[in-house]
Design a protein around this motif. Structure first.
Motif, PDB file in Angstrom:
ATOM      1  N   ASP A 114       0.826  -1.217   0.000  1.00 63.13           N
ATOM      2  CA  ASP A 114       0.000   0.000   0.000  1.00 63.13           C
ATOM      3  C   ASP A 114       0.851   1.254   0.000  1.00 63.13           C
ATOM      4  O   ASP A 114       0.425   2.320   0.452  1.00 63.13           O
ATOM      5  N   TYR A 115       2.068   1.170  -0.534  1.00 63.22           N
ATOM      6  CA  TYR A 115       3.044   2.246  -0.371  1.00 63.22           C
ATOM      7  C   TYR A 115       2.695   3.446  -1.251  1.00 63.22           C
ATOM      8  O   TYR A 115       2.362   3.310  -2.431  1.00 63.22           O
ATOM      9  N   GLU A 116       2.806   4.638  -0.676  1.00 58.44           N
ATOM     10  CA  GLU A 116       2.642   5.883  -1.416  1.00 58.44           C
ATOM     11  C   GLU A 116       3.617   6.928  -0.869  1.00 58.44           C
ATOM     12  O   GLU A 116       3.244   7.794  -0.076  1.00 58.44           O
ATOM     13  N   ASN A 117       4.886   6.784  -1.264  1.00 61.18           N
ATOM     14  CA  ASN A 117       5.913   7.774  -0.929  1.00 61.18           C
ATOM     15  C   ASN A 117       5.899   8.168   0.542  1.00 61.18           C
ATOM     16  O   ASN A 117       5.820   9.336   0.902  1.00 61.18           O
ATOM     17  N   GLY A 118       6.001   7.158   1.392  1.00 63.00           N
ATOM     18  CA  GLY A 118       6.112   7.424   2.811  1.00 63.00           C
ATOM     19  C   GLY A 118       4.786   7.578   3.526  1.00 63.00           C
ATOM     20  O   GLY A 118       4.761   7.732   4.746  1.00 63.00           O
ATOM     21  N   SER A 119       3.686   7.555   2.779  1.00 72.03           N
ATOM     22  CA  SER A 119       2.366   7.689   3.398  1.00 72.03           C
ATOM     23  C   SER A 119       1.484   6.523   2.958  1.00 72.03           C
ATOM     24  O   SER A 119       0.641   6.666   2.065  1.00 72.03           O
ATOM     25  N   PRO A 120       1.659   5.345   3.548  1.00 72.34           N
ATOM     26  CA  PRO A 120       0.868   4.174   3.147  1.00 72.34           C
ATOM     27  C   PRO A 120      -0.632   4.441   3.274  1.00 72.34           C
ATOM     28  O   PRO A 120      -1.088   5.143   4.182  1.00 72.34           O
ATOM     29  N   THR A 121      -1.375   3.858   2.351  1.00 69.10           N
ATOM     30  CA  THR A 121      -2.818   4.092   2.339  1.00 69.10           C
ATOM     31  C   THR A 121      -3.554   3.245   3.366  1.00 69.10           C
ATOM     32  O   THR A 121      -4.677   3.564   3.751  1.00 69.10           O
ATOM     33  N   GLY A 122      -2.943   2.119   3.767  1.00 68.53           N
ATOM     34  CA  GLY A 122      -3.632   1.180   4.650  1.00 68.53           C
ATOM     35  C   GLY A 122      -4.531   0.226   3.906  1.00 68.53           C
ATOM     36  O   GLY A 122      -5.128  -0.673   4.503  1.00 68.53           O
ATOM     37  N   GLU A 123      -4.609   0.390   2.570  1.00 71.25           N
ATOM     38  CA  GLU A 123      -5.433  -0.475   1.736  1.00 71.25           C
ATOM     39  C   GLU A 123      -4.530  -1.140   0.689  1.00 71.25           C
ATOM     40  O   GLU A 123      -4.170  -0.515  -0.310  1.00 71.25           O
ATOM     41  N   PRO A 124      -4.173  -2.407   0.886  1.00 64.87           N
ATOM     42  CA  PRO A 124      -3.253  -3.058  -0.037  1.00 64.87           C
ATOM     43  C   PRO A 124      -3.913  -3.361  -1.387  1.00 64.87           C
ATOM     44  O   PRO A 124      -5.124  -3.599  -1.458  1.00 64.87           O
ATOM     45  N   THR A 125      -3.097  -3.334  -2.429  1.00 57.63           N
ATOM     46  CA  THR A 125      -3.555  -3.718  -3.761  1.00 57.63           C
ATOM     47  C   THR A 125      -2.715  -4.892  -4.249  1.00 57.63           C
ATOM     48  O   THR A 125      -1.629  -5.161  -3.727  1.00 57.63           O
ATOM     49  N   ASN A 126      -3.203  -5.597  -5.262  1.00 58.86           N
ATOM     50  CA  ASN A 126      -2.548  -6.839  -5.657  1.00 58.86           C
ATOM     51  C   ASN A 126      -1.933  -6.811  -7.053  1.00 58.86           C
ATOM     52  O   ASN A 126      -1.717  -7.850  -7.669  1.00 58.86           O
ATOM     53  N   GLY A 127      -1.609  -5.626  -7.561  1.00 59.63           N
ATOM     54  CA  GLY A 127      -1.039  -5.523  -8.905  1.00 59.63           C
ATOM     55  C   GLY A 127       0.418  -5.885  -8.998  1.00 59.63           C
ATOM     56  O   GLY A 127       0.956  -6.039 -10.099  1.00 59.63           O
ATOM     57  N   ILE A 128       1.093  -6.003  -7.847  1.00 57.69           N
ATOM     58  CA  ILE A 128       2.519  -6.371  -7.839  1.00 57.69           C
ATOM     59  C   ILE A 128       2.680  -7.571  -6.906  1.00 57.69           C
ATOM     60  O   ILE A 128       2.965  -7.415  -5.715  1.00 57.69           O
ATOM     61  N   PRO A 129       2.469  -8.791  -7.409  1.00 58.11           N
ATOM     62  CA  PRO A 129       2.579  -9.969  -6.540  1.00 58.11           C
ATOM     63  C   PRO A 129       3.992 -10.149  -5.996  1.00 58.11           C
ATOM     64  O   PRO A 129       4.980  -9.833  -6.659  1.00 58.11           O
ATOM     65  N   ILE A 130       4.055 -10.645  -4.764  1.00 54.02           N
ATOM     66  CA  ILE A 130       5.328 -10.985  -4.117  1.00 54.02           C
ATOM     67  C   ILE A 130       5.335 -12.503  -3.949  1.00 54.02           C
ATOM     68  O   ILE A 130       4.587 -13.058  -3.140  1.00 54.02           O
ATOM     69  N   THR A 131       6.158 -13.184  -4.736  1.00 53.66           N
ATOM     70  CA  THR A 131       6.184 -14.645  -4.735  1.00 53.66           C
ATOM     71  C   THR A 131       7.608 -15.153  -4.527  1.00 53.66           C
ATOM     72  O   THR A 131       8.579 -14.473  -4.862  1.00 53.66           O
ATOM     73  N   GLY A 132       7.701 -16.360  -3.987  1.00 48.81           N
ATOM     74  CA  GLY A 132       9.013 -16.970  -3.804  1.00 48.81           C
ATOM     75  C   GLY A 132       9.883 -16.247  -2.796  1.00 48.81           C
ATOM     76  O   GLY A 132      11.102 -16.158  -2.962  1.00 48.81           O
ATOM     77  N   LEU A 133       9.267 -15.735  -1.734  1.00 46.77           N
ATOM     78  CA  LEU A 133      10.023 -15.030  -0.688  1.00 46.77           C
ATOM     79  C   LEU A 133      10.490 -16.027   0.374  1.00 46.77           C
ATOM     80  O   LEU A 133       9.679 -16.776   0.927  1.00 46.77           O
ATOM     81  N   ALA A 134      11.788 -16.038   0.651  1.00 52.10           N
ATOM     82  CA  ALA A 134      12.353 -16.895   1.696  1.00 52.10           C
ATOM     83  C   ALA A 134      13.034 -16.031   2.742  1.00 52.10           C
ATOM     84  O   ALA A 134      13.911 -15.226   2.415  1.00 52.10           O
ATOM     85  N   ILE A 135      12.611 -16.186   3.987  1.00 54.54           N
ATOM     86  CA  ILE A 135      13.253 -15.486   5.100  1.00 54.54           C
ATOM     87  C   ILE A 135      13.773 -16.539   6.058  1.00 54.54           C
ATOM     88  O   ILE A 135      12.999 -17.337   6.601  1.00 54.54           O
ATOM     89  N   ASP A 136      15.088 -16.556   6.242  1.00 55.28           N
ATOM     90  CA  ASP A 136      15.752 -17.628   6.980  1.00 55.28           C
ATOM     91  C   ASP A 136      16.731 -17.036   7.979  1.00 55.28           C
ATOM     92  O   ASP A 136      17.641 -16.293   7.605  1.00 55.28           O
ATOM     93  N   GLU A 137      16.525 -17.325   9.238  1.00 52.30           N
ATOM     94  CA  GLU A 137      17.422 -16.920  10.313  1.00 52.30           C
ATOM     95  C   GLU A 137      17.544 -15.395  10.406  1.00 52.30           C
ATOM     96  O   GLU A 137      18.609 -14.805  10.205  1.00 52.30           O
TER      97      GLU A 137
END
Length: 370
Positions: A298-321
């Motif tokens: 929901d990013y808007e130049n430092g002022s997030p809207t609080g309403e997420p949109t799905n036009g930019i999927p985030i896939t294959g994210l691995a967070i380890d240790e």
């Protein structure tokens, strides 16, 4: 480059003969470049930049409003910064330094520093307003090249703008710590966009914004880095540019301390693009004041809207240790995804102490706790 052609006129009985002897080969011409040139004057260095195979810049003073323009260097040129490089004051967008070419080696001699004296511009607004501030270092079209061992102090605003292929940045120091109390803002250390094959190793960063921000590109590595005082290790913001794809980024074996965020992924509200195959591994956090891990769409130049949109999927994210602590009034983990746009995530050994849990997470992928 001069081309020499010699003509020998031979006159024989009854006929005139003209014979042309070709000039020296390209290899010979390249060898005619001076092997090493040392400059103490910026204008002379710029004027003669293609005449030397090694360019040493010793205590250079760059006039205000001008770029130390080392673009379009000959292949395999070596650039060495010695002593203190300084820059005159002007309200302009920069850059202060720009280097491009193929096979270029940029080095900092021991105890050398590129000193932006950023306090002359700092007003707490960075690139969001106030006086116009110059970006520091353009590494655009600096391909199959390296930047090693340079120290940048007190950038007016963003430090490295990277748009390149197969560029190594090793043992870089960015010290904007004076900006903590003097109004430094938007002093991103490494902004990467439209790039491939970028490796940043052994960076030591003290600043007031992203230590790393990957806005677009693929095959990018950040490892063995130390980040302090800024906004953390970021993917994005992604969206709203010509290139809005981030793919195959590995951020590992690094620490983030005394910063707003530890790990951050931010995609732009109502934009399109993609973020895929991102790995964070062995990241140590301490003194985090806002979010240990934050992923928001929901990013808007430092002022997030609080309403997420799905036009930019985030896939294959691995967070380890990812381990360490956040401050008492900080949030350990915050995830705000659009409907169906965050998937195929794997988290392992995430252990963040202190702070509080968020009750505002949305569309958290299976197997991930918020």
């Amino acid at each position: 480059m001069h081309v020499f052609v010699s003509f020998i006129h031979l006159v024989s009985a009854g006929a005139g003969l003209v014979s042309a002897i070709p000039g020296p080969s390209r290899a010979t011409q390249l060898n005619e470049r001076a092997e090493s040139c040392t400059f103490t004057d910026a204008a002379k260095a710029i004027e003669s930049k293609t005449s030397c195979s090694t360019i040493t810049l010793k205590n250079i003073e760059v006039p205000g409003g001008e770029t130390l323009d080392l673009t379009n260097l000959n292949d395999d040129t070596r650039v060495v910064f010695e002593g203190e490089t300084t820059f005159g004051y002007a309200e302009w967008s920069g850059p202060l330094v720009s280097i491009s070419g193929t096979g270029i080696t940029v080095e900092g001699a021991p105890d050398s520093v590129l000193n932006g004296d950023g306090s002359r511009w700092w007003d707490g607004q960075g690139s969001n307003g106030g006086v116009t501030k110059p970006k520091f270092f353009y590494a655009h079209h600096l391909d199959s090249s390296s930047i090693t061992g340079i120290t940048i102090k007190n950038s007016p605003v963003h430090v490295f703008s990277i748009q390149a292929k197969d560029l190594m940045l090793a043992n870089i120091t960015v010290d904007n710590s004076d900006g903590d109390t003097q109004g430094g803002h938007n002093t991103d250390a490494f902004d990467v966009g439209e790039s491939s094959g970028i490796t940043i190793v052994g960076a030591n960063v003290k600043n007031q914004d992203d230590c790393l921000a990957v806005n677009s590109g693929e095959n990018i590595v950040f490892t063995s880095g130390t980040c302090s005082g800024g906004h953390g290790l970021s993917i994005g913001s992604v969206g709203g540019r010509d290139d809005n794809t981030v793919k195959n980024v590995t951020i590992s074996d690094s620490s983030v301390s005394d910063s707003q965020n530890g790990i951050r992924i931010k995609t732009v509200y109502n934009a399109t693009g993609s973020v895929s195959d991102i790995t964070y591994s062995n990241i140590q956090l301490s003194g985090i004041t806002k979010y240990g891990i934050v992923i928001e769409q929901d990013y808007e130049n430092g002022s997030p809207t609080g309403e997420p949109t799905n036009g930019i999927p985030i896939t294959g994210l691995a967070i380890d240790e990812v381990t360490g602590m956040v401050e008492d009034d900080a949030t350990k983990i915050y995830i705000l995804c659009g409907e169906g746009s965050c998937s195929d995530w794997t988290w392992k050994d995430v252990n963040i102490s202190g702070g509080k849990a968020s009750d505002e997470c949305e569309n958290v992928p299976e197997g991930v706790s918020c």
